[in-house]
Design an enzyme around this catalytic site. Structure first.
Site, PDB file in Angstrom:
ATOM      1  N   GLU A 100       0.816  -1.219   0.000  1.00 37.98           N
ATOM      2  CA  GLU A 100       0.000   0.000   0.000  1.00 37.98           C
ATOM      3  C   GLU A 100       0.852   1.272   0.000  1.00 37.98           C
ATOM      4  O   GLU A 100       0.770   2.099   0.899  1.00 37.98           O
ATOM      5  CB  GLU A 100      -0.945   0.001   1.198  1.00 37.98           C
ATOM      6  CG  GLU A 100      -1.976  -1.114   1.132  1.00 37.98           C
ATOM      7  CD  GLU A 100      -2.985  -1.065   2.261  1.00 37.98           C
ATOM      8  OE1 GLU A 100      -2.853  -0.210   3.162  1.00 37.98           O
ATOM      9  OE2 GLU A 100      -3.922  -1.880   2.250  1.00 37.98           O
ATOM     10  N   GLU A 115      -5.043  -8.554   0.088  1.00 37.52           N
ATOM     11  CA  GLU A 115      -5.868  -8.389   1.283  1.00 37.52           C
ATOM     12  C   GLU A 115      -7.312  -8.256   0.846  1.00 37.52           C
ATOM     13  O   GLU A 115      -7.615  -7.523  -0.098  1.00 37.52           O
ATOM     14  CB  GLU A 115      -5.481  -7.135   2.073  1.00 37.52           C
ATOM     15  CG  GLU A 115      -4.086  -7.139   2.651  1.00 37.52           C
ATOM     16  CD  GLU A 115      -3.766  -5.834   3.391  1.00 37.52           C
ATOM     17  OE1 GLU A 115      -4.717  -5.071   3.697  1.00 37.52           O
ATOM     18  OE2 GLU A 115      -2.578  -5.589   3.652  1.00 37.52           O
TER      19      GLU A 115
END
Length: 583
Positions: free
Chosen positions: A194, A313
């Site tokens: 991220e 995720e």
């Protein structure tokens, strides 16, 4: 990395948290082509060697389903700092035994390396990371190893500290590559989790991330050993499934001209549903469309063009919550997870459940919610049916009438309704017309019994495949709220719930503007602006909500319950005093 210790933006509230779309082809369970490389026996223990297809599309398909060792090696500053204790080999043996084929092991390196060049990683820490990676592979699992919370600890400073960040990033990956260069191809490297960059435009984010990803690729490939053919995982800014970001990632992967590259994004559902804000209380057509569109875009951007996609995720941003009342109704949660599993198969992607500690109890190695895991596991291979809601509400007093639910068949055939081992009688206890399931008044009266507030009976709708769907028969009456006085730091609404569960709160001023910290919607965020306290018979208005109230203006609150009941209330802040009155 959705951990509860981090600020809101790190729990997935940023612009990168839009729905991520999973991709098609059926998940390949066997070797589907290409040369296969055997993982060395010393990494496999008593399990047979994992054979990794040369073709990364086949290899990533074999990694489905996947799971995250969240809030562990990525915890700050140490492995046990966020409540998960020390990982053991039994963790991975349990996961493999439950049907998982891969794990993602997030690692934050910042607190375990020198703070100046050459940013040396502590040898003891590297040994511990390697031990955990080897335990997972010895259990027969693929492993994705990454650089995790470093993304917001120092990588984000790249716009103003460019050379320092690049040098540290390269040094970190040089050391990781050296430590793991002889590991089998069941180990994948993910460059950065991220990624974010302070005070940048989208164009600048993409430019900076491209530089890091090219550098990551060069460092690993030049490090020797099995790193020459190791699969490498590249991401988008914030792990977002935004189309422009995915298009840029596709361009980067193609420009590197390396067949062993994997794309990754993250998926946490349609945002209002994921946190229960803006009226997103149900996994409805809008939320379902979000998944289909996002997964479809993932497939079209990557999988259809020969690039495997790993959803590193997935989950819900606010479910489960170990420390607050449940934001999202459980039946709606089950529908979401069932749909994710179907989406993975439909669109041909591999999905990794983000588990910070909420799903698998790391101490007992048992699922905290076995029923939820059963739905997740079933979704890996088949669909399950459901109904429009998992409760039927009947009044505590007064006549009971027939009640209907909509069947969500998901391509299956409806087989009937059971109470325990007893099958209800079609035509007498219930009827089905098209996709409408109707319980007769006579059956509901029997099932409700003495009509004590709450669940009086639990039924099962069964289908031709998949898991049965539970339906509770609930007795309730209209909730009752009462006047109260509190302060601008602590205020609760006395509430007789009378068999009801709180769904959301609508909050406005007389001029029509929204009241509350989430100013863009009248439906405030569950547990952030308001929260039910069932045990003490109150609804808590949080300090954040109280601080947002306009001085001297009356806000009208409408509390919505899943039964369809509502209660209207007025609150007014004058100095440090907050007064609440029944509308």
């Amino acid at each position: 990395m959705k951990d509860i210790q981090q600020p809101a933006e790190r729990r997935g509230r940023g612009p990168g948290r839009l729905a991520v779309v999973l991709t098609a082809l059926t998940v390949m369970l066997g070797l589907s082509g290409g040369a296969a490389l055997a993982a060395p026996d010393e990494h496999q223990g008593s399990r047979p060697a994992v054979r990794v297809p040369e073709n990364p599309m086949d290899a990533v398909a074999r990694m489905q389903p996947s799971w995250n060792l969240g809030n562990t090696l990525d915890a700050i500053p140490n492995e046990s700092s966020w409540g998960n204790g020390q990982t053991t080999k039994a963790t991975f043996e349990t996961l493999a035994g439950q049907g998982f084929r891969s794990v993602r092991i997030p690692v934050s390196w910042s607190d375990h390396q020198s703070t100046t060049a050459p940013w040396t990683v502590d040898a003891t820490y590297m040994t511990r990371v390697k031990q955990i990676v080897d335990w997972a592979q010895a259990s027969g699992l693929y492993v994705v190893l990454n650089v995790h919370h470093d993304s917001w600890q120092w990588v984000n400073k790249m716009p103003t500290e460019h050379d320092t960040v690049v040098n540290r990033f390269n040094s970190t990956w040089t050391q990781i590559s050296a430590a793991f260069k002889d590991e089998p191809r069941t180990l994948l490297f993910e460059g950065i989790n991220e990624p974010q960059f302070d005070n940048t435009t989208d164009a600048q984010k993409l430019e900076l991330l491209r530089e890091l990803q090219v550098s990551f690729h060069q460092v690993v490939r030049a490090s020797g050993g099995l790193n020459a053919k190791r699969m490498l995982v590249l991401t988008t800014p914030a792990g977002s499934g935004t189309q422009a970001y995915m298009d840029d990632l596709y361009s980067v992967i193609r420009s590197l001209n390396d067949r062993q590259l994997v794309a990754t994004v993250h998926y946490y559902s349609w945002y209002p549903f994921s946190v229960n804000v803006a009226g997103g209380i149900l996994y409805d057509d809008v939320a379902q469309k979000g998944l289909e569109e996002t997964f479809g875009a993932m497939h079209d951007t990557f999988v259809a063009k020969g690039i495997p996609l790993y959803v590193g995720e997935y989950g819900l941003l606010a479910y489960p919550d170990q420390f607050h009342p449940t934001r999202i109704e459980r039946g709606e949660v089950l529908k979401y997870y069932e749909h994710v599993g179907y989406g993975a198969r439909k669109y041909g992607v591999t999905t990794a459940l983000w588990d910070p500690f909420s799903y698998l109890n790391r101490d007992t190695l048992k699922w905290r919610d076995q029923g939820l895991f059963d739905v997740i596991k079933s979704s890996w291979t088949t669909r399950s049916g459901s109904t429009s809601f998992d409760k039927v509400f009947v009044p505590k007093s007064g006549p009971i009438t027939a009640k209907s639910l909509t069947l969500n068949l998901n391509g299956l055939a409806f087989r009937g309704i059971w109470q325990g081992d007893t099958k209800l009688v079609a035509g007498q206890d219930y009827t089905v017309s098209g996709n409408q399931l109707t319980f007769t008044a006579k059956a509901l009266t029997r099932l409700a019994g003495d009509r004590a507030y709450g669940v009086n009976a639990t039924l099962q709708a069964r289908f031709s495949r998949g898991l049965p769907w539970s339906i509770d028969v609930v007795s309730n009456d209209t909730p009752v709220v009462s006047d109260a006085v509190g302060t601008n730091e602590a205020f609760t609404v006395p509430t007789q719930y009378r068999g009801n569960d709180l769904a959301t709160m609508h909050s406005t001023y007389a001029d029509g503007t929204n009241a509350g910290p989430t100013s863009w919607t009248p439906y405030q965020e569950f547990n952030q602006a308001f929260s039910p306290d069932y045990a003490n018979g109150t609804i808590i208005l949080t300090p954040a909500f109280l601080a947002s109230l306009r001085e001297g203006d009356t806000a009208t609150l409408v509390f919505h319950f899943y039964s369809g009941e509502t209660a209207t209330y007025h609150v007014k802040k004058t100095g440090t005093t907050v007064t609440g009155t029944v509308a």
